[in-house]
Design an enzyme around this catalytic site. Structure first.
Site, PDB file in Angstrom:
ATOM      1  N   SER A  45       0.838  -0.690  -0.156  1.00  0.00           N
ATOM      2  CA  SER A  45      -0.138  -0.231   0.102  1.00  0.00           C
ATOM      3  C   SER A  45       1.003   1.456   0.008  1.00  0.00           C
ATOM      4  CB  SER A  45      -0.881  -0.181   1.058  1.00  0.00           C
ATOM      5  OG  SER A  45      -1.541   1.181   1.329  1.00  0.00           O
ATOM      6  N   ASP A 197      -5.475  -2.823  -3.031  1.00  0.00           N
ATOM      7  CA  ASP A 197      -4.326  -3.102  -2.057  1.00  0.00           C
ATOM      8  C   ASP A 197      -4.400  -4.698  -0.955  1.00  0.00           C
ATOM      9  OD1 ASP A 197      -2.871  -1.975   0.371  1.00  0.00           O
ATOM     10  OD2 ASP A 197      -3.868  -0.608   0.630  1.00  0.00           O
TER      11      ASP A 197
END
Length: 347
Positions: A45, A197
């Site tokens: 991320s 993500d």
């Protein structure tokens, strides 16, 4: 096996500002790029953004500047949802009740909180037409989830044959996918595959990076199987994005969607990061070092008002930690890796 060093950067939204300040201060003290000290950089991320820049040869100062310039802009909320027809009379009351129960407005039930346009424009400005194939300063891995295929996926620099099929993907697209945290940003589509993500399965990419080091060793030795590998020269420095003690008390001994909607993501992410330390310490012992800071309160992933405090904490932590990790990690210089060749193999 030659000494193999890993830098693992944990996810955490805007709290990545702590990581950039920490690494920037270390580089100032070292007088050379931090990426030169590591044979592999892994990032999830927000950590993936930083990892990609470092692995591409950018100084930590440039990644720090990215958060200075774009952090608040990336997390600018979308305009309020506009209900149509008869719903425009019902929506305000329903929105008030939903927000009281979950902490989020009802418009987040219909769409992600933030638009990815600011992400794309900032990545395009910094990375231009770079592709995964362009990353050659240090090995890079970034975990994501391929929703279309229904499985985890890893974007890589061209150091293993398994990653070559993705080499045409622009780094901008890989990072938009890697930061598409469900409910925060929309999923991102690349070559007809939808991605989100990687924090949903690898919020802390340390174990993934450890396995990647084994895979690199297998490939470079031309061997198969863990028994043919040596893990004694793997060293891993992990940098987190804040820890906070949490305690939940579900109402009445039971709870449903309204209670968990605003809590489950933080619970899963925090538990993942906490849970990875035990196996890493077991596998690597003193060759594993984790850097983090204690949050006095839970700072949300989009809490841009905390950026100045995060920067200050990162710089302070670097000053405090430098002497203890300098000898352990910063005397090593990675060798530039060769690009992998197409092989019909497990690598």
């Amino acid at each position: 096996m030659k000494r193999f060093q890993i830098l693992s950067l944990i996810g955490g939204g805007i709290r990545g500002a702590f990581v950039t300040a920490f690494l920037d201060r270390l580089e100032q003290k070292l007088g050379r790029p931090i990426a030169e000290c590591f044979d592999l950089i892994a990032g999830t991320s927000t950590g993936g953004i930083i990892a990609a820049g470092l692995a591409a040869g950018m100084p930590a100062a440039k990644m720090h500047d990215f958060y200075v310039r774009y952090g608040a802009k990336i997390f600018t909320p979308r305009p309020s949802y506009k209900a149509k027809g008869l719903y425009r009379f019902i929506f305000p009351l329903a929105n008030w009740g939903f927000k009281k129960k979950t902490g989020s407005g009802l418009d987040t039930a219909f769409r992600a909180r933030f638009c990815p346009d600011a992400l794309r424009s900032s990545f395009d400005e910094g990375l231009g037409e770079w592709t995964l194939n362009s990353v050659d300063f240090t090995r890079l891995i970034i975990p994501v989830v391929n929703l279309t295929a229904g499985q985890p996926h890893v974007f890589r620099s061209p150091h293993l044959p398994i990653g070559l099929k993705d080499q045409h993907i622009r780094l901008t697209d890989a990072l938009i996918a890697a930061t598409a945290a469900p409910t925060y940003f929309p999923h991102h589509t690349i070559d007809d595959n939808a991605y989100v993500d990687g924090g949903v399965w690898a919020a802390d990419p340390s174990m993934l990076a450890f396995c990647e080091a084994i895979r690199v060793q297998q490939y470079e030795r031309g061997v198969e199987g863990f028994s043919n590998c040596d893990v004694n020269e793997i060293h891993l420095l992990s940098v987190g994005t804040g820890t906070a003690q949490f305690s939940l008390s579900p109402p009445g001994g039971d709870a449903g969607l309204l209670y968990w909607a605003s809590r489950v993501a933080d619970l899963m992410g925090t538990s993942q990061v906490q849970g990875i330390h035990l196996p890493m310490r077991f596998l690597l012992g003193e060759r594993y070092h984790h850097v983090n800071f204690e949050m006095t309160e839970r700072w949300k992933l989009d809490a841009v008002e905390n950026i100045p405090a995060l920067f200050a904490t990162g710089q302070k932590t670097a000053e405090e930690q430098f002497s203890s990790i300098n000898e352990s990690f910063f005397q090593h210089t990675r060798e530039r890796f060769g690009r992998a060749k197409e092989l019909d193999a497990i690598f």
